[in-house]
Design a protein around this motif. Structure first.
Motif, PDB file in Angstrom:
ATOM      1  N   SER A  10      82.597  38.139  56.158  1.00 45.34           N
ATOM      2  CA  SER A  10      82.738  37.271  54.980  1.00 45.34           C
ATOM      3  C   SER A  10      83.811  36.212  55.218  1.00 45.34           C
ATOM      4  O   SER A  10      83.633  35.045  54.861  1.00 45.34           O
ATOM      5  N   GLY A  11      84.908  36.626  55.826  1.00 46.22           N
ATOM      6  CA  GLY A  11      85.971  35.672  56.145  1.00 46.22           C
ATOM      7  C   GLY A  11      85.483  34.585  57.076  1.00 46.22           C
ATOM      8  O   GLY A  11      85.796  33.406  56.888  1.00 46.22           O
ATOM      9  N   ASN A  12      84.690  34.964  58.066  1.00 41.24           N
ATOM     10  CA  ASN A  12      84.135  33.961  58.996  1.00 41.24           C
ATOM     11  C   ASN A  12      83.236  32.968  58.269  1.00 41.24           C
ATOM     12  O   ASN A  12      83.274  31.769  58.543  1.00 41.24           O
ATOM     13  N   GLN A  13      82.432  33.477  57.339  1.00 45.31           N
ATOM     14  CA  GLN A  13      81.557  32.579  56.580  1.00 45.31           C
ATOM     15  C   GLN A  13      82.383  31.642  55.697  1.00 45.31           C
ATOM     16  O   GLN A  13      82.118  30.441  55.646  1.00 45.31           O
ATOM     17  N   HIS A  14      83.381  32.170  55.035  1.00 41.98           N
ATOM     18  CA  HIS A  14      84.253  31.324  54.217  1.00 41.98           C
ATOM     19  C   HIS A  14      84.972  30.294  55.083  1.00 41.98           C
ATOM     20  O   HIS A  14      85.148  29.145  54.675  1.00 41.98           O
ATOM     21  N   PHE A  15      85.364  30.703  56.284  1.00 37.67           N
ATOM     22  CA  PHE A  15      86.025  29.774  57.203  1.00 37.67           C
ATOM     23  C   PHE A  15      85.071  28.628  57.565  1.00 37.67           C
ATOM     24  O   PHE A  15      85.452  27.458  57.519  1.00 37.67           O
ATOM     25  N   ARG A  16      83.840  28.973  57.907  1.00 41.86           N
ATOM     26  CA  ARG A  16      82.844  27.934  58.241  1.00 41.86           C
ATOM     27  C   ARG A  16      82.616  26.989  57.064  1.00 41.86           C
ATOM     28  O   ARG A  16      82.370  25.797  57.263  1.00 41.86           O
ATOM     29  N   ASP A  17      82.715  27.521  55.851  1.00 41.93           N
ATOM     30  CA  ASP A  17      82.529  26.713  54.640  1.00 41.93           C
ATOM     31  C   ASP A  17      83.815  25.997  54.218  1.00 41.93           C
ATOM     32  O   ASP A  17      83.819  25.305  53.192  1.00 41.93           O
ATOM     33  N   ALA A  18      84.871  26.159  54.989  1.00 40.65           N
ATOM     34  CA  ALA A  18      86.187  25.590  54.679  1.00 40.65           C
ATOM     35  C   ALA A  18      86.723  26.080  53.335  1.00 40.65           C
ATOM     36  O   ALA A  18      87.472  25.390  52.654  1.00 40.65           O
ATOM     37  N   TRP A  20      89.223  28.022  52.439  1.00 41.71           N
ATOM     38  CA  TRP A  20      90.393  28.585  53.092  1.00 41.71           C
ATOM     39  C   TRP A  20      90.971  29.792  52.372  1.00 41.71           C
ATOM     40  O   TRP A  20      91.306  30.790  53.018  1.00 41.71           O
ATOM     41  N   MET A  21      91.120  29.712  51.070  1.00 45.45           N
ATOM     42  CA  MET A  21      91.719  30.831  50.324  1.00 45.45           C
ATOM     43  C   MET A  21      90.845  32.083  50.398  1.00 45.45           C
ATOM     44  O   MET A  21      91.355  33.192  50.548  1.00 45.45           O
ATOM     45  N   ASP A  22      89.537  31.890  50.283  1.00 44.83           N
ATOM     46  CA  ASP A  22      88.622  33.033  50.376  1.00 44.83           C
ATOM     47  C   ASP A  22      88.645  33.643  51.777  1.00 44.83           C
ATOM     48  O   ASP A  22      88.636  34.864  51.935  1.00 44.83           O
ATOM     49  N   ALA A  23      88.673  32.774  52.795  1.00 47.04           N
ATOM     50  CA  ALA A  23      88.742  33.262  54.178  1.00 47.04           C
ATOM     51  C   ALA A  23      90.042  34.030  54.397  1.00 47.04           C
ATOM     52  O   ALA A  23      90.033  35.127  54.970  1.00 47.04           O
ATOM     53  N   GLN A  24      91.137  33.476  53.918  1.00 51.52           N
ATOM     54  CA  GLN A  24      92.435  34.135  54.065  1.00 51.52           C
ATOM     55  C   GLN A  24      92.418  35.510  53.396  1.00 51.52           C
ATOM     56  O   GLN A  24      92.861  36.497  53.979  1.00 51.52           O
ATOM     57  N   TYR A  25      91.901  35.560  52.194  1.00 51.57           N
ATOM     58  CA  TYR A  25      91.834  36.833  51.473  1.00 51.57           C
ATOM     59  C   TYR A  25      91.033  37.868  52.273  1.00 51.57           C
ATOM     60  O   TYR A  25      91.481  39.003  52.456  1.00 51.57           O
ATOM     61  N   CYS A  26      89.866  37.470  52.749  1.00 45.33           N
ATOM     62  CA  CYS A  26      89.009  38.402  53.498  1.00 45.33           C
ATOM     63  C   CYS A  26      89.688  38.867  54.781  1.00 45.33           C
ATOM     64  O   CYS A  26      89.691  40.077  55.088  1.00 45.33           O
ATOM     65  N   TYR A  27      90.262  37.941  55.534  1.00 47.46           N
ATOM     66  CA  TYR A  27      90.929  38.316  56.780  1.00 47.46           C
ATOM     67  C   TYR A  27      92.118  39.241  56.512  1.00 47.46           C
ATOM     68  O   TYR A  27      92.309  40.230  57.220  1.00 47.46           O
ATOM     69  N   GLN A  28      92.920  38.912  55.498  1.00 52.80           N
ATOM     70  CA  GLN A  28      94.075  39.758  55.202  1.00 52.80           C
ATOM     71  C   GLN A  28      93.649  41.145  54.740  1.00 52.80           C
ATOM     72  O   GLN A  28      94.274  42.137  55.116  1.00 52.80           O
ATOM     73  N   GLN A  29      92.596  41.216  53.948  1.00 57.35           N
ATOM     74  CA  GLN A  29      92.101  42.521  53.509  1.00 57.35           C
ATOM     75  C   GLN A  29      91.556  43.313  54.696  1.00 57.35           C
ATOM     76  O   GLN A  29      91.784  44.522  54.796  1.00 57.35           O
ATOM     77  N   ALA A  30      90.849  42.633  55.591  1.00 58.02           N
ATOM     78  CA  ALA A  30      90.318  43.305  56.781  1.00 58.02           C
ATOM     79  C   ALA A  30      91.461  43.848  57.638  1.00 58.02           C
ATOM     80  O   ALA A  30      91.420  45.009  58.070  1.00 58.02           O
TER      81      ALA A  30
END
Length: 142
Positions: A10-18, A20-30
């Protein structure tokens, strides 16, 4: 509850979509889930590699947002943990070996980062020396 693999994806998908906050949240939770599992399964090499990947994802995310200090924080933490594990006699030989091999994953991003942003010369020299010792570098980085 999502597992760390789903959160990374999910973080990777949010990252691709720019996003940033969603990607950060997913990566930090992971990373948090990985750390939690890893604290009970220190001999799990998959968790070691996943944790390094999560830390590198966070570093890349912060660098894309022009937050180089935060990016460096995550790159350094991943490298320091792997370096520490590679010499830690309290973990099994398989984990030490995997950690040693992981140095070839943590050093190049730090050396690349040093090309783009100022870093302590002693730190860069230490990274280059380690790269030479483990045989992953054939030419000087400059």
């Amino acid at each position: 509850m999502e597992n760390w693999q789903q959160l990374m994806s999910s973080g990777n998908q949010h990252f691709r979509d720019a996003s940033w906050m969603d990607a950060q949240y997913c990566y930090q939770q992971a990373v948090s889930l990985i750390e939690s599992k890893w604290s009970h399964q220190v001999d799990d090499r998959e968790l070691l590699f996943a944790w390094v990947a999560g830390m590198h994802n966070l570093a890349h995310l912060y660098e894309c947002q022009n937050q180089s200090e935060m990016a460096l924080h995550y790159l350094k933490n991943a490298h320091q943990e792997v370096q520490s594990l590679s010499t830690n006699e309290t973990v099994c030989e398989e984990v030490r070996s995997s950690a040693f091999q992981s140095l070839s994953i943590t050093i190049p991003p730090l050396l690349d980062f040093a090309k783009r942003y100022p870093m302590c010369e002693d730190c860069v020299s230490a990274l280059e020396q380690t790269a030479d010792i483990i045989g992953m570098r054939n030419t000087a980085v400059h």
